[in-house]
Scaffold this motif. Structure first.
Motif, PDB file in Angstrom:
ATOM      1  N   ILE A 105      -4.286  -6.311   1.056  1.00 17.13           N
ATOM      2  CA  ILE A 105      -5.135  -6.387   2.035  1.00 17.13           C
ATOM      3  C   ILE A 105      -7.014  -5.785   1.252  1.00 17.13           C
ATOM      4  O   ILE A 105      -6.290  -4.818   0.773  1.00 17.13           O
TER       5      ILE A 105
ATOM      6  N   LYS B  62      -5.731  -1.020   5.306  1.00 19.15           N
ATOM      7  CA  LYS B  62      -4.677  -1.057   4.261  1.00 19.15           C
ATOM      8  C   LYS B  62      -4.303  -0.093   4.609  1.00 19.15           C
ATOM      9  O   LYS B  62      -2.543   0.147   4.076  1.00 19.15           O
TER      10      LYS B  62
ATOM     11  N   GLY C 269      -4.003  -1.820  11.439  1.00 21.50           N
ATOM     12  CA  GLY C 269      -2.518  -2.033   9.495  1.00 21.50           C
ATOM     13  C   GLY C 269      -1.798  -2.162  10.258  1.00 21.50           C
ATOM     14  O   GLY C 269      -0.356  -2.787   9.631  1.00 21.50           O
TER      15      GLY C 269
ATOM     16  N   SER D 157       1.698  -1.364  -0.114  1.00 15.85           N
ATOM     17  CA  SER D 157       0.312  -0.110  -0.240  1.00 15.85           C
ATOM     18  C   SER D 157       0.977   1.149   0.392  1.00 15.85           C
ATOM     19  O   SER D 157       1.664   0.952   0.502  1.00 15.85           O
TER      20      SER D 157
END
Length: 325
Positions: free
Chosen positions: A321, A215, A304, A172
């Motif tokens: 995710i 995420k 996260g 991410s």
């Protein structure tokens, strides 16, 4: 715009009907395009191939994520179209506006300093849930030069190659990381007041929004590795972990009055609401909703962060995710 100077890379996983709409929005422009599939379990690959779109399916020899998918699509696109000057990246849950590529290419041609152009991405079903309404506000960028863009943007091919594309080690936050490198190279990211297209987050449930925030938190922690998002990383930990622990531990071992510290949360909501918050809407309700969920988001973001730290300690491959489904 010359249809031979810009191409499109589409990435997706289990997007179903959304992918079909995405493909159809691009095919009518008659520009080169590649679809990269991340091990979909639905009929995504068949739908793309049925429409004559060159399709690449990522294997499982390395972690599957958006960075790897975009880099793979870029290489495949250039292999078949070596003269392209620009590339537009789009996710399969988006539909491309028919005029966007022309807007973006014109801006890129107008200034050699501009390496990336993004615009207005509209949430297709903005009013169907508060979570999609929040997404619509997340996509908003002020017009002008910006520090980073999202995954939907048009890049100058040369600078993308020089920077070796997205960092495939990031699950991410890969877009701001690449934008950081581009800015460090003396180039600029430009946001213009033109529609790129629509996005369908399909987020109708709190659990989906929660997982999306997990995420985001994972990305914040991941960003600390390249020097980005440190403020957001610390903020998530303070509001999502440190303050609750202080209240609980202080309340048990020192004084029950520690519970008054929970009043800091509504004060933080008010602070965000009263700030120069620009969410692309003048609605008081929108600003309050955004401020409220900015604070609530600190809890899943902290999860996260913890997930990222655990994966690092255990030496595990970082997995994507997902919040849809």
């Amino acid at each position: 715009m010359n249809n031979k100077e810009v191409g499109v890379v589409i990435i997706g996983r289990n997007e179903g009907e959304r992918l079909i709409l995405c493909l159809e929005s691009i095919l009518k422009l008659q520009v080169p395009c590649i679809y990269v599939d991340s091990q979909s379990k639905d009929n995504s690959v068949a739908e793309a191939e049925r429409r004559g779109v060159t399709t690449v399916v990522l294997d499982t020899s390395a972690p599957i994520n958006a960075s790897r998918a975009r880099n793979t699509g870029f290489k495949a696109l250039m292999a078949g179209n070596p003269d392209l000057e620009f590339v537009h990246f789009i996710d399969a849950d988006c539909e491309l506006d028919i005029s966007w590529l022309e807007h973006a290419v014109n801006k890129l041609k107008a200034s050699s300093e501009v390496a990336v152009v993004c615009g207005r991405l509209l949430e297709k079903y903005r009013n169907e849930s508060i979570y999609m309404r929040l997404c619509a506000m997340d996509w908003y960028h002020p017009e002008g030069f910006v520090d980073s863009c999202g995954g939907i943007a048009t890049y100058r091919r040369e600078i993308f190659e020089v920077q070796k594309g997205f960092n495939a080690g990031l699950v991410s936050g890969e877009e701001p990381e690449l934008c950081s490198r581009i800015r460090n190279a003396g180039k600029k990211i430009l946001c213009i007041n033109a529609e790129m297209g629509t996005h369908d987050s399909a987020m109708r449930h709190f659990s989906q929004w929660w997982n999306r925030c997990v995420k985001v938190g994972f990305g914040y922690a991941n960003g600390a590795k390249w020097g980005g998002w440190q403020k957001q990383y610390r903020s998530s930990l303070v509001w999502g972990a440190v303050l609750p622990l202080v209240v609980v531990i202080g309340g048990i071992f020192i004084s029950p009055y520690f519970i008054v510290l929970l009043g800091l949360y509504p004060l933080q909501v008010l602070k965000i609401y009263m700030s120069k918050l620009d969410v692309g809407s003048k609605s008081t309700y929108d600003k309050f909703l955004y401020a409220l969920f900015c604070v609530i988001a600190k809890f899943p973001e902290t999860i996260g962060v913890v997930k990222f730290l655990i994966s690092c300690v255990q030496g595990q491959q970082q997995k994507i995710i997902e919040y849809k489904g």
